[in-house]
Design a protein around this motif. Structure first.
Motif, PDB file in Angstrom:
ATOM      1  N   LEU A 154       0.827  -1.211   0.000  1.00  0.00           N
ATOM      2  CA  LEU A 154       0.000   0.000   0.000  1.00  0.00           C
ATOM      3  C   LEU A 154       0.858   1.256   0.000  1.00  0.00           C
ATOM      4  O   LEU A 154       0.584   2.205  -0.750  1.00  0.00           O
ATOM      5  CB  LEU A 154      -0.918  -0.010   1.222  1.00  0.00           C
ATOM      6  CG  LEU A 154      -1.779   1.246   1.444  1.00  0.00           C
ATOM      7  CD1 LEU A 154      -2.742   1.432   0.278  1.00  0.00           C
ATOM      8  CD2 LEU A 154      -2.533   1.154   2.763  1.00  0.00           C
ATOM      9  N   VAL A 155       1.903   1.265   0.842  1.00  0.00           N
ATOM     10  CA  VAL A 155       2.786   2.433   0.905  1.00  0.00           C
ATOM     11  C   VAL A 155       3.501   2.636  -0.420  1.00  0.00           C
ATOM     12  O   VAL A 155       3.576   3.764  -0.944  1.00  0.00           O
ATOM     13  CB  VAL A 155       3.802   2.254   2.058  1.00  0.00           C
ATOM     14  CG1 VAL A 155       4.900   3.315   1.966  1.00  0.00           C
ATOM     15  CG2 VAL A 155       3.100   2.348   3.403  1.00  0.00           C
ATOM     16  N   MET A 156       4.016   1.554  -1.005  1.00  0.00           N
ATOM     17  CA  MET A 156       4.757   1.666  -2.267  1.00  0.00           C
ATOM     18  C   MET A 156       3.852   2.134  -3.405  1.00  0.00           C
ATOM     19  O   MET A 156       4.228   3.012  -4.195  1.00  0.00           O
ATOM     20  CB  MET A 156       5.410   0.326  -2.591  1.00  0.00           C
ATOM     21  CG  MET A 156       6.491  -0.091  -1.615  1.00  0.00           C
ATOM     22  SD  MET A 156       7.146  -1.752  -1.956  1.00  0.00           S
ATOM     23  CE  MET A 156       7.887  -1.498  -3.559  1.00  0.00           C
ATOM     24  N   VAL A 182       3.183   8.644   6.861  1.00  0.00           N
ATOM     25  CA  VAL A 182       2.575   8.444   8.182  1.00  0.00           C
ATOM     26  C   VAL A 182       2.178   6.978   8.378  1.00  0.00           C
ATOM     27  O   VAL A 182       2.387   6.398   9.445  1.00  0.00           O
ATOM     28  CB  VAL A 182       1.363   9.372   8.354  1.00  0.00           C
ATOM     29  CG1 VAL A 182       0.584   9.005   9.602  1.00  0.00           C
ATOM     30  CG2 VAL A 182       1.817  10.824   8.431  1.00  0.00           C
ATOM     31  N   ILE A 183       1.599   6.368   7.342  1.00  0.00           N
ATOM     32  CA  ILE A 183       1.213   4.954   7.448  1.00  0.00           C
ATOM     33  C   ILE A 183       2.432   4.092   7.753  1.00  0.00           C
ATOM     34  O   ILE A 183       2.400   3.213   8.625  1.00  0.00           O
ATOM     35  CB  ILE A 183       0.528   4.484   6.149  1.00  0.00           C
ATOM     36  CG1 ILE A 183      -0.832   5.170   5.996  1.00  0.00           C
ATOM     37  CG2 ILE A 183       0.369   2.970   6.137  1.00  0.00           C
ATOM     38  CD1 ILE A 183      -1.512   4.881   4.670  1.00  0.00           C
ATOM     39  N   ALA A 184       3.526   4.327   7.045  1.00  0.00           N
ATOM     40  CA  ALA A 184       4.746   3.541   7.262  1.00  0.00           C
ATOM     41  C   ALA A 184       5.297   3.762   8.664  1.00  0.00           C
ATOM     42  O   ALA A 184       5.701   2.816   9.345  1.00  0.00           O
ATOM     43  CB  ALA A 184       5.795   3.905   6.216  1.00  0.00           C
ATOM     44  N   VAL A 206      12.370   5.706   6.025  1.00  0.00           N
ATOM     45  CA  VAL A 206      12.604   5.195   4.669  1.00  0.00           C
ATOM     46  C   VAL A 206      11.561   5.752   3.706  1.00  0.00           C
ATOM     47  O   VAL A 206      11.888   6.190   2.594  1.00  0.00           O
ATOM     48  CB  VAL A 206      12.584   3.655   4.672  1.00  0.00           C
ATOM     49  CG1 VAL A 206      12.621   3.119   3.240  1.00  0.00           C
ATOM     50  CG2 VAL A 206      13.755   3.107   5.467  1.00  0.00           C
ATOM     51  N   ALA A 207      10.290   5.748   4.125  1.00  0.00           N
ATOM     52  CA  ALA A 207       9.237   6.296   3.264  1.00  0.00           C
ATOM     53  C   ALA A 207       9.441   7.787   3.028  1.00  0.00           C
ATOM     54  O   ALA A 207       9.202   8.288   1.924  1.00  0.00           O
ATOM     55  CB  ALA A 207       7.866   6.040   3.889  1.00  0.00           C
ATOM     56  N   VAL A 255       8.328  14.254   9.185  1.00  0.00           N
ATOM     57  CA  VAL A 255       7.065  13.560   9.452  1.00  0.00           C
ATOM     58  C   VAL A 255       7.305  12.073   9.640  1.00  0.00           C
ATOM     59  O   VAL A 255       6.715  11.432  10.522  1.00  0.00           O
ATOM     60  CB  VAL A 255       6.053  13.817   8.311  1.00  0.00           C
ATOM     61  CG1 VAL A 255       4.868  12.863   8.403  1.00  0.00           C
ATOM     62  CG2 VAL A 255       5.567  15.259   8.356  1.00  0.00           C
ATOM     63  N   GLY A 256       8.203  11.502   8.849  1.00  0.00           N
ATOM     64  CA  GLY A 256       8.519  10.081   9.006  1.00  0.00           C
ATOM     65  C   GLY A 256       9.117   9.778  10.369  1.00  0.00           C
ATOM     66  O   GLY A 256       8.746   8.797  11.023  1.00  0.00           O
ATOM     67  N   VAL A 257      10.053  10.619  10.817  1.00  0.00           N
ATOM     68  CA  VAL A 257      10.695  10.412  12.112  1.00  0.00           C
ATOM     69  C   VAL A 257       9.687  10.589  13.249  1.00  0.00           C
ATOM     70  O   VAL A 257       9.653   9.798  14.204  1.00  0.00           O
ATOM     71  CB  VAL A 257      11.879  11.383  12.278  1.00  0.00           C
ATOM     72  CG1 VAL A 257      12.435  11.310  13.700  1.00  0.00           C
ATOM     73  CG2 VAL A 257      12.970  11.056  11.265  1.00  0.00           C
TER      74      VAL A 257
END
Length: 307
Positions: A28-30, A57-59, A70-71, A105-107
């Motif tokens: 889904l993320v990819m 955010v999902i990842a 990574v995302a 946001v990823g962190v």
């Protein structure tokens, strides 16, 4: 005799994401990143670029490790590819802010997920012994009862408490009593066989679930635990004590067969409660018989314990 805590199915430990759903979320993320990249490439519009935050955010929240970071880095790369002018280092202030936010946001999402996992562990863990608390134990027990009911396999509950804890408290102080409970809890954790789990549900009371264990197998585990506690040389309130200072009384109840047909939605909670009640009664017998011993019963389908 003390009140029996009700074991019900209302409490649940919801896993953040199951191992089976992780591949689906990765896909889904990819796919989301790819679709947003295509839209960004064709429009270059800021509202479309803001959509990169969703898969980030999902990842970060639902995938393990540093998936959010990574995302975020993947979004930075795709953002550059969709806007080739950036590859020539023609950055606007808004581009720099966007890139920083992708990573940030990823962190932050990863940190929020880690904090939530920590809070979840605290909510189901007894801080004195490191075992489950009653909330966590209930949530673990219900699926075990359901599985045993469907497969026809036995489940044994072991209820135990520390003998003469009041005497330890009165003679050596409550810190020594707390250390005695902690020592027993640590031994319980060390002696849990594969698939078993335990909790402290009272001041000096513990309950252990042994899925797939009949009376002989459970009695062997309980006897090893009892002997280990009695043989330990505890340190209580900083003072070393001789082996034999601590002992436990143990009651265990085994249900070899389950019959949950047409008995309503609370059947598994009722099964768990009746099994706990039988184990608690067996503990009472062990204590009145002289302590530092084990008493076992088998619970029939009609919930009547049989010696």
């Amino acid at each position: 005799m003390r009140a029996i805590p009700k074991l019900d199915g209302g409490s649940r430990i919801d896993a953040l994401v199951s191992a089976r759903s992780q591949p689906l979320l990765i896909v889904l993320v990819m796919v989301s990143l790819g679709l947003i990249y295509k839209l960004d490439q064709s429009t270059g519009a800021a509202p479309i670029q803001h959509l990169y935050y969703l898969p980030i955010v999902i990842a970060g929240l639902w995938l393990p490790g540093h998936a959010g970071l990574v995302a975020g880095l993947a979004a930075v790369v795709l953002y550059h590819l969709a806007n080739p002018i950036l590859l020539a280092s023609h950055y606007r202030e808004s581009d720099i802010v966007q890139i920083v936010l992708f990573v940030g946001v990823g962190v932050v999402a990863e940190k929020l997920a880690d904090d939530r996992r920590q809070l979840h562990r605290l909510s189901v863990t007894d801080d004195l012994t490191g075992l489950y608390n009653l909330r966590g134990f209930e949530a673990m027990l219900m699926p075990i009862i359901r599985t045993a009911s469907q497969a026809g396999t036995p489940v044994t509950l072991v209820v135990l408490d520390v003998d003469r804890l009041k005497s330890i408290n009165d003679t050596h102080g409550h810190r020594a009593g707390a250390d005695a409970v902690r020592s027993v809890g640590q031994i319980v954790g060390e002696w849990l066989p594969d698939g078993a789990f335990g909790c402290r549900f009272g001041g000096d009371e513990f309950v252990i679930a042994l899925p797939g264990h009949d009376v002989p197998a459970a009695s062997g585990t309980a006897e090893a635990l009892r002997a280990s506690v009695h043989a330990t040389a505890p340190v209580l309130a900083g003072v070393p004590f001789a082996p034999g200072t601590l002992s436990i009384s143990v009651g265990l109840a085994c249900r070899n067969r389950f019959d949950g047909a047409s008995r309503g939605p609370d059947v598994h909670a009722e099964m768990a409660e009746s099994l706990f009640h039988a184990a608690d009664q067996a503990l009472y017998v062990a204590k009145t018989a002289g302590r530092n011993q084990i008493h076992s019963v088998v619970v029939r389908i009609d919930d009547a314990p049989v010696r």
